[in-house]
Design a protein around this motif. Structure first.
Motif, mmCIF file in Angstrom:
data_model
loop_
_atom_site.group_PDB
_atom_site.id
_atom_site.type_symbol
_atom_site.label_atom_id
_atom_site.label_comp_id
_atom_site.label_asym_id
_atom_site.label_seq_id
_atom_site.Cartn_x
_atom_site.Cartn_y
_atom_site.Cartn_z
ATOM 1 N N ALA A 2 -9.730 -0.973 -42.592
ATOM 2 C CA ALA A 2 -9.537 0.469 -42.627
ATOM 3 C C ALA A 2 -9.784 1.008 -44.041
ATOM 4 N N PRO A 3 -10.413 2.180 -44.163
ATOM 5 C CA PRO A 3 -10.787 3.131 -43.113
ATOM 6 C C PRO A 3 -11.979 2.647 -42.288
ATOM 7 N N ALA A 4 -11.921 2.933 -41.007
ATOM 8 C CA ALA A 4 -12.906 2.386 -40.073
ATOM 9 C C ALA A 4 -14.240 3.112 -40.108
ATOM 10 N N HIS A 5 -14.303 4.292 -40.757
ATOM 11 C CA HIS A 5 -15.543 5.075 -40.699
ATOM 12 C C HIS A 5 -16.527 4.729 -41.817
ATOM 13 N N THR A 6 -16.145 3.844 -42.765
ATOM 14 C CA THR A 6 -17.051 3.461 -43.841
ATOM 15 C C THR A 6 -17.549 2.031 -43.624
ATOM 16 N N LYS A 7 -18.809 1.810 -43.923
ATOM 17 C CA LYS A 7 -19.401 0.495 -43.716
ATOM 18 C C LYS A 7 -18.907 -0.491 -44.763
ATOM 19 N N LYS A 8 -18.530 -1.687 -44.319
ATOM 20 C CA LYS A 8 -18.032 -2.742 -45.213
ATOM 21 C C LYS A 8 -19.120 -3.808 -45.379
ATOM 22 N N GLU A 9 -19.421 -4.124 -46.631
ATOM 23 C CA GLU A 9 -20.499 -5.072 -46.919
ATOM 24 C C GLU A 9 -20.006 -6.186 -47.820
ATOM 25 N N GLY A 10 -20.633 -7.351 -47.693
ATOM 26 C CA GLY A 10 -20.350 -8.453 -48.596
ATOM 27 C C GLY A 10 -19.339 -9.443 -48.067
ATOM 28 N N ALA A 11 -19.230 -10.571 -48.806
ATOM 29 C CA ALA A 11 -18.363 -11.665 -48.369
ATOM 30 C C ALA A 11 -17.013 -11.656 -49.070
ATOM 31 N N TYR A 12 -16.703 -10.606 -49.868
ATOM 32 C CA TYR A 12 -15.451 -10.641 -50.624
ATOM 33 C C TYR A 12 -14.227 -10.318 -49.770
ATOM 34 N N PHE A 13 -14.427 -10.096 -48.456
ATOM 35 C CA PHE A 13 -13.282 -9.895 -47.560
ATOM 36 C C PHE A 13 -12.749 -11.211 -47.000
ATOM 37 N N ASP A 14 -13.406 -12.336 -47.300
ATOM 38 C CA ASP A 14 -12.958 -13.630 -46.772
ATOM 39 C C ASP A 14 -11.506 -13.919 -47.145
ATOM 40 N N LEU A 15 -11.187 -13.801 -48.430
ATOM 41 C CA LEU A 15 -9.834 -14.130 -48.893
ATOM 42 C C LEU A 15 -8.780 -13.190 -48.317
ATOM 43 N N PRO A 16 -8.945 -11.863 -48.361
ATOM 44 C CA PRO A 16 -7.914 -10.994 -47.781
ATOM 45 C C PRO A 16 -7.748 -11.188 -46.279
ATOM 46 N N ILE A 17 -8.828 -11.459 -45.555
ATOM 47 C CA ILE A 17 -8.708 -11.716 -44.113
ATOM 48 C C ILE A 17 -7.879 -12.969 -43.871
ATOM 49 N N THR A 18 -8.146 -13.999 -44.667
ATOM 50 C CA THR A 18 -7.406 -15.254 -44.512
ATOM 51 C C THR A 18 -5.922 -15.064 -44.817
ATOM 52 N N ILE A 19 -5.608 -14.363 -45.903
ATOM 53 C CA ILE A 19 -4.203 -14.118 -46.265
ATOM 54 C C ILE A 19 -3.509 -13.320 -45.161
ATOM 55 N N ALA A 20 -4.224 -12.332 -44.595
ATOM 56 C CA ALA A 20 -3.643 -11.520 -43.526
ATOM 57 C C ALA A 20 -3.334 -12.368 -42.296
ATOM 58 N N ILE A 21 -4.234 -13.293 -41.951
ATOM 59 C CA ILE A 21 -4.002 -14.158 -40.785
ATOM 60 C C ILE A 21 -2.836 -15.105 -41.027
ATOM 61 N N LEU A 22 -2.781 -15.692 -42.223
ATOM 62 C CA LEU A 22 -1.676 -16.605 -42.532
ATOM 63 C C LEU A 22 -0.333 -15.867 -42.537
ATOM 64 N N ALA A 23 -0.327 -14.623 -43.002
ATOM 65 C CA ALA A 23 0.904 -13.835 -42.994
ATOM 66 C C ALA A 23 1.305 -13.455 -41.572
ATOM 67 N N ALA A 24 0.317 -13.102 -40.745
ATOM 68 C CA ALA A 24 0.614 -12.708 -39.357
ATOM 69 C C ALA A 24 1.123 -13.884 -38.537
ATOM 70 N N SER A 25 0.708 -15.100 -38.894
ATOM 71 C CA SER A 25 1.145 -16.295 -38.168
ATOM 72 C C SER A 25 2.390 -16.933 -38.798
ATOM 73 N N ASN A 26 3.024 -16.201 -39.743
ATOM 74 C CA ASN A 26 4.280 -16.645 -40.372
ATOM 75 C C ASN A 26 4.139 -17.936 -41.170
ATOM 76 N N GLN A 27 2.935 -18.247 -41.623
ATOM 77 C CA GLN A 27 2.766 -19.434 -42.464
ATOM 78 C C GLN A 27 3.085 -19.140 -43.925
ATOM 79 N N ILE A 28 3.045 -17.854 -44.289
ATOM 80 C CA ILE A 28 3.503 -17.437 -45.614
ATOM 81 C C ILE A 28 4.352 -16.185 -45.454
ATOM 82 N N GLN A 29 5.400 -16.093 -46.239
ATOM 83 C CA GLN A 29 6.304 -14.935 -46.211
ATOM 84 C C GLN A 29 6.152 -14.176 -47.526
ATOM 85 N N LEU A 30 5.763 -12.890 -47.418
ATOM 86 C CA LEU A 30 5.502 -12.095 -48.602
ATOM 87 C C LEU A 30 6.287 -10.788 -48.542
ATOM 88 N N ASP A 31 7.132 -10.585 -49.552
ATOM 89 C CA ASP A 31 7.914 -9.359 -49.602
ATOM 90 C C ASP A 31 7.204 -8.239 -50.360
#
Length: 512
Positions: free
Chosen positions: A69-98
């Motif tokens: 998000a925001p969904a209306h702008t085009k996202k380019e490049g591979a630099y989203f790999d790390l944030p996507i991974t952190i988001a998945i690990l957080a959603a699956s409760n493998q890491i707890q972040l306050d």
């Protein structure tokens, strides 16, 4: 379960915050990325899956939806790999972040979990600071570049495991720090110096005036007269670059992937010398995923076009608008991208195809039609973009044999810096850095002429048939000449010298 982490994307040379949302649900295992991702972003799901498994984490066997998000702008490049991974690990409760909202993540993942460097880190870290984000986790190889931004904590991670252990405080990564003030204050060494140039006193004076006021300059002379030699020494006399200007230039080079790995901040004014086969898109910027062109890579520095008439006509004419406006906007369906182009344009050319028209040492073999056709490659409006036209004559043998050293670049740069300091003080309440940026209304305020100067300018204007733009440029150059002389007012002698730099309007004017 839903998790959200911060990342960033690029729009032109500026970054904007992207919120990476990850949702896990009980359904057929799959992973979808939404939010206008390009091919590189879509392919990240395979890299993320392999990196999670090879870093000894558990890849969730659930339906995973990642939203950028925001969904209306085009996202380019591979630099989203790390944030996507952190988001998945957080959603699956493998890491707890306050304090996850205080972090921003950037980085490409390899299949074994290593974090690879990416382009455009600097503008994205600047965007993080502007949005109140205190900490950024970036690839280790990009950490020094990111640390250029003050008052933000930069952590360079080599692997996904390192990044996660830092977030969970199992093994903290040391903050990257660079003493920018010390780095920026280091003396710049130039290998090319004006003291090595034999003769060409008039040409060197014209170049000094051009550098002092940021004026575009066109050099015309026979082959071997020293045009290229003079042009390559211009960076050695340009005024010192400020920290804010250095940040602008570094942002452009970071996005273009041209920032040297050992240089966190470009502290010298750029000098670009592209080949004459360049297309309009290459020199101004463009492409499917718009990137800055040569004129933007020369921002706050010099764009040198050698053998000017040999450039494609559409390439030369494409420069007219960016030179006038100081920026170049590329329109696309999803968005428009603006790249800066505040450059000092330096061009050189022969007076004819054989190169010896008007030369005192060799005879020209071109016919009048051939000369006109050669010069006709440059349009009148493009010629008007040059504040200064100078002839570079062939150097005499006695001058070449002389052992006397000419004036050094250091001495010339001292005068240029002094003139620029006067201009900065004069225009401190305006967004103007040099005399070349003055508008017509500014000329009436800062460049008032006495009666003698007006009469002189009027006579020359009518005699040479100058355009209104050429009239304004003569006054701007005269203002710079006065600044070099530390004169508050423009005198007739300053106007006369400025007119001398337009004498080629008559000699080389042509009709397309």
């Amino acid at each position: 379960m839903i998790s959200k982490v911060n990342s960033c994307a690029l729009m032109g040379i500026n970054g904007y915050i992207v919120e990476v949302e990850s949702n896990l649900s009980n359904s057929i295992p799959s992973m979808d990325i939404v939010g206008l991702p390009d091919a590189a972003v879509k392919e990240s799901k395979e890299r993320v899956k392999a990196a999670i498994k090879n870093s000894d984490f558990s890849y969730p066997q659930k339906k995973i939806i990642v939203n950028l998000a925001p969904a209306h702008t085009k996202k380019e490049g591979a630099y989203f790999d790390l944030p996507i991974t952190i988001a998945i690990l957080a959603a699956s409760n493998q890491i707890q972040l306050d304090n996850i909202n205080d972090f921003m993540f950037l980085g490409e993942l390899s299949l074994d979990g290593a974090i690879r460097s990416v382009n455009g880190i600097l503008p994205m870290v600047i965007a993080a600071k502007e949005n109140g984000i205190k900490n950024v986790v970036v690839p280790y190889d990009n950490a020094c570049e990111a640390a250029v931004v003050k008052d933000i904590n930069v952590f360079g991670a080599k692997t996904l495991t390192e990044a996660v252990e830092h977030l969970t405080k199992e093994n903290l990564i040391q903050k990257t720090f660079i003493d920018i003030d010390e780095f920026f204050d280091q003396t710049n060494a130039y290998t090319d110096d004006f003291c090595d140039v034999k003769g060409q006193v008039a040409a060197k004076r014209a170049i000094e005036v051009a550098a002092a006021g940021g004026h575009n300059i066109l050099m015309i002379g026979s082959p071997g007269s020293g045009k290229t030699m003079l042009a390559k020494r211009i960076p050695s006399i340009l005024p010192n670059i400020s920290f804010s200007e250095a940040l602008e230039v570094t942002k452009i080079y970071s996005i273009a992937g041209k920032l040297p790995s050992d240089t966190p901040l470009i502290k010298t004014r750029p000098f670009r010398n592209p080949h004459h086969t360049l297309s309009p898109q290459a020199i101004c910027g463009g492409g499917a995923n718009p990137k800055p062109g040569e004129i933007s890579l020369a921002h706050r520095g010099v764009l040198f076009l050698d053998e000017f008439p040999e450039f494609r006509k559409d390439t030369i004419d494409a420069l007219r608008q960016p030179l006038e406006d100081g920026s170049f906007t590329i329109g696309r369906v999803a968005a428009s991208y603006t790249f800066p182009s505040e450059v000092m344009l330096v061009a050189s050319m022969n007076p004819c195809k054989c190169g010896y028209y008007g030369d005192n040492t060799r005879n020209c073999t071109c016919t009048p039609n051939q000369i006109q056709k050669y010069l006709g490659k440059i349009s009148g409006p493009m010629l008007d973009r040059f504040d200064i036209h100078i002839e570079v004559p062939t150097v005499k043998y006695d001058e070449l044999e002389s052992t006397k050293k000419a004036e050094s670049s250091e001495k010339i740069r001292q005068r240029v810096n002094m003139a620029r300091k006067i201009q900065l003080e004069r225009y401190k309440d305006k967004n103007i850095f040099s005399n070349s940026q003055l508008s017509q209304s500014d000329l009436e305020i800062y460049c008032k002429l006495d009666d003698k100067s007006k009469v002189l300018l009027r006579n020359v204007f009518e005699k040479l048939g100058l355009s209104a733009r050429a009239h304004s440029r003569i006054i701007k150059v005269a203002r710079t000449i006065a600044d070099l002389a530390q004169s508050e007012n423009i005198s007739a002698s300053h106007i006369a010298e400025a007119i001398g730099y337009r004498s080629l309007d008559k000699k080389f004017w042509f009709t397309n």
